[in-house]
Design a protein around this motif. Structure first.
Motif, PDB file in Angstrom:
ATOM      1  N   CYS A 126       0.839  -1.204   0.000  1.00  0.00           N
ATOM      2  CA  CYS A 126       0.000   0.000   0.000  1.00  0.00           C
ATOM      3  C   CYS A 126       0.872   1.251   0.000  1.00  0.00           C
ATOM      4  O   CYS A 126       1.784   1.387   0.821  1.00  0.00           O
ATOM      5  CB  CYS A 126      -0.916  -0.009   1.222  1.00  0.00           C
ATOM      6  N   PHE A 127       0.589   2.147  -0.923  1.00  0.00           N
ATOM      7  CA  PHE A 127       1.316   3.409  -1.018  1.00  0.00           C
ATOM      8  C   PHE A 127       0.804   4.400   0.022  1.00  0.00           C
ATOM      9  O   PHE A 127      -0.377   4.405   0.370  1.00  0.00           O
ATOM     10  CB  PHE A 127       1.135   4.030  -2.411  1.00  0.00           C
ATOM     11  N   ILE A 159      -1.730  -8.008  -3.977  1.00  0.00           N
ATOM     12  CA  ILE A 159      -2.607  -6.844  -4.122  1.00  0.00           C
ATOM     13  C   ILE A 159      -1.782  -5.587  -3.883  1.00  0.00           C
ATOM     14  O   ILE A 159      -1.030  -5.506  -2.912  1.00  0.00           O
ATOM     15  CB  ILE A 159      -3.781  -6.881  -3.120  1.00  0.00           C
ATOM     16  N   ILE A 160      -1.915  -4.599  -4.777  1.00  0.00           N
ATOM     17  CA  ILE A 160      -1.225  -3.322  -4.596  1.00  0.00           C
ATOM     18  C   ILE A 160      -2.250  -2.190  -4.618  1.00  0.00           C
ATOM     19  O   ILE A 160      -3.027  -2.060  -5.573  1.00  0.00           O
ATOM     20  CB  ILE A 160      -0.168  -3.073  -5.686  1.00  0.00           C
ATOM     21  N   PHE A 161      -2.254  -1.383  -3.555  1.00  0.00           N
ATOM     22  CA  PHE A 161      -3.054  -0.159  -3.498  1.00  0.00           C
ATOM     23  C   PHE A 161      -2.145   0.994  -3.913  1.00  0.00           C
ATOM     24  O   PHE A 161      -1.219   1.361  -3.187  1.00  0.00           O
ATOM     25  CB  PHE A 161      -3.572   0.086  -2.077  1.00  0.00           C
ATOM     26  N   SER A 162      -2.390   1.549  -5.083  1.00  0.00           N
ATOM     27  CA  SER A 162      -1.529   2.602  -5.619  1.00  0.00           C
ATOM     28  C   SER A 162      -2.074   3.989  -5.297  1.00  0.00           C
ATOM     29  O   SER A 162      -3.277   4.235  -5.382  1.00  0.00           O
ATOM     30  CB  SER A 162      -1.387   2.460  -7.139  1.00  0.00           C
ATOM     31  N   THR A 201      -6.163   4.170  -6.247  1.00  0.00           N
ATOM     32  CA  THR A 201      -6.783   5.166  -5.379  1.00  0.00           C
ATOM     33  C   THR A 201      -6.314   6.549  -5.815  1.00  0.00           C
ATOM     34  O   THR A 201      -5.448   6.693  -6.681  1.00  0.00           O
ATOM     35  CB  THR A 201      -6.421   4.911  -3.908  1.00  0.00           C
ATOM     36  N   HIS A 202      -6.878   7.574  -5.221  1.00  0.00           N
ATOM     37  CA  HIS A 202      -6.587   8.953  -5.628  1.00  0.00           C
ATOM     38  C   HIS A 202      -5.297   9.456  -5.002  1.00  0.00           C
ATOM     39  O   HIS A 202      -5.132   9.375  -3.787  1.00  0.00           O
ATOM     40  CB  HIS A 202      -7.744   9.856  -5.208  1.00  0.00           C
ATOM     41  N   PRO A 203      -4.369   9.999  -5.804  1.00  0.00           N
ATOM     42  CA  PRO A 203      -4.299   9.908  -7.264  1.00  0.00           C
ATOM     43  C   PRO A 203      -3.327   8.800  -7.666  1.00  0.00           C
ATOM     44  O   PRO A 203      -2.415   8.467  -6.914  1.00  0.00           O
ATOM     45  CB  PRO A 203      -3.733  11.275  -7.635  1.00  0.00           C
ATOM     46  N   THR A 204      -3.499   8.236  -8.844  1.00  0.00           N
ATOM     47  CA  THR A 204      -2.545   7.268  -9.391  1.00  0.00           C
ATOM     48  C   THR A 204      -2.112   7.794 -10.755  1.00  0.00           C
ATOM     49  O   THR A 204      -2.874   7.732 -11.720  1.00  0.00           O
ATOM     50  CB  THR A 204      -3.168   5.872  -9.527  1.00  0.00           C
TER      51      THR A 204
END
Length: 294
Positions: A126-127, A159-162, A201-204
């Motif tokens: 997760c970023f 899973i990657i949350f960008s 997710t905001h922003p990518t």
């Protein structure tokens, strides 16, 4: 000399003195600008109760809601040499890193963890956009690749949350090299039939959107997240053409086939759990040297 401060007895002075408001008691929605109690904002996972805007969500808070019973293990990553180019703009790059670490309590812009989502184990990265804009440099690339290697070794979904502004300018060409490196790591997963789920997710934007974030076997996004390579203003000035309404929003990208589904943050755990239940991955034998309890 003020008679109010110098002659009024202390007890009376305390009664009429202005009460100080604690710092960070209130937060403002970046969309509708409504003031919300910070405690309530955190409980809602930084989703505005007035307009539904999905604000920036730190990884630890996201993980506490995503994983079963809020339980997960952080996977420690190799720490690479800092400031390989000895970069300096308004301040030294090493000082920016120190400030970011102090602010976010993270070593890098990505936090890698493993845990169960509705009973299904997954490796999740997760970023944190608050860490130098979630930019991708050598450290971030190494963490993402390590996550792919964990997933490959243990036969678990990745899973990657960008949430990123793109490549980290302070590392120059070295940051751009992380684009093909992460793509190659995910190619290994695909060749081994290990699912990769990309959550935008905001922003990518920037190099993140142009590399691994666009390669999900399943691609999800949060409502109204800005997703694209270059900013809308730059594109419009270059093409000299008006852009369509909602350009680069998650809804626009879904209508054009770039995203599979848009999920509210509060429903993300349930949706990911259902998706993971569709994969019939083999059970793995725990590796005593891995630090993972799978």
């Amino acid at each position: 000399m003020s008679w109010l401060t110098d002659f009024i007895p202390p007890r009376i002075r305390n009664l009429i003195s202005k009460r100080e408001v604690p710092e960070h008691l209130w937060s403002k929605c970046s969309s509708c600008e409504t003031m919300i109690l910070t405690s309530d904002f955190e409980k809602s996972l930084y989703v505005c109760s007035h307009c539904g805007h999905h604000g920036l969500c730190p990884p630890k808070l996201r993980y506490s809601h995503l994983f079963d019973e809020g339980s997960y293990s952080v996977l420690e990553s190799v720490r690479l040499k800092e400031d390989p180019l000895q970069f300096r703009d308004q301040k030294r790059y090493v000082d920016r890193l120190k400030d970011a670490r102090l602010k976010t309590q993270q070593w890098e812009a990505v936090l890698l963890a493993q845990g169960s989502i509705l009973g299904r184990t997954a490796i999740v990265a997760c970023f944190n956009f608050s860490f130098v804009g979630g930019s991708m440099g050598l450290g971030v690339g190494e963490i993402l690749i390590q996550g792919a290697q964990w997933a490959l070794h243990h036969k678990k979904p990745y899973i990657i949350f960008s949430s990123s502004g793109g490549a980290r300018m302070q590392e120059g060409i070295l940051s751009l090299m992380q684009m093909p490196r992460t793509v190659l790591a995910l190619t290994q997963l695909r060749e081994s039939a290990i699912p990769f789920i990309s959550v935008l997710t905001h922003p990518t934007t920037g190099g993140v959107a142009a590399s691994f974030a666009s390669l999900g076997d399943i691609t999800l996004a949060e409502p109204k997240a800005v997703i694209g390579f270059t900013g809308a203003r730059v594109i419009q000035e270059t093409t000299r053409q008006p852009l369509p309404p909602g350009f680069q929003t998650a809804e626009f990208q879904k209508d054009h086939g770039f995203i599979d589904h848009i999920i509210n943050r509060k429903e993300m755990r349930a949706v990911l759990g259902k998706i993971l239940s569709l994969f019939d991955l083999p059970k793995c034998i725990p590796d005593s040297n891995s630090g993972l309890e799978i």
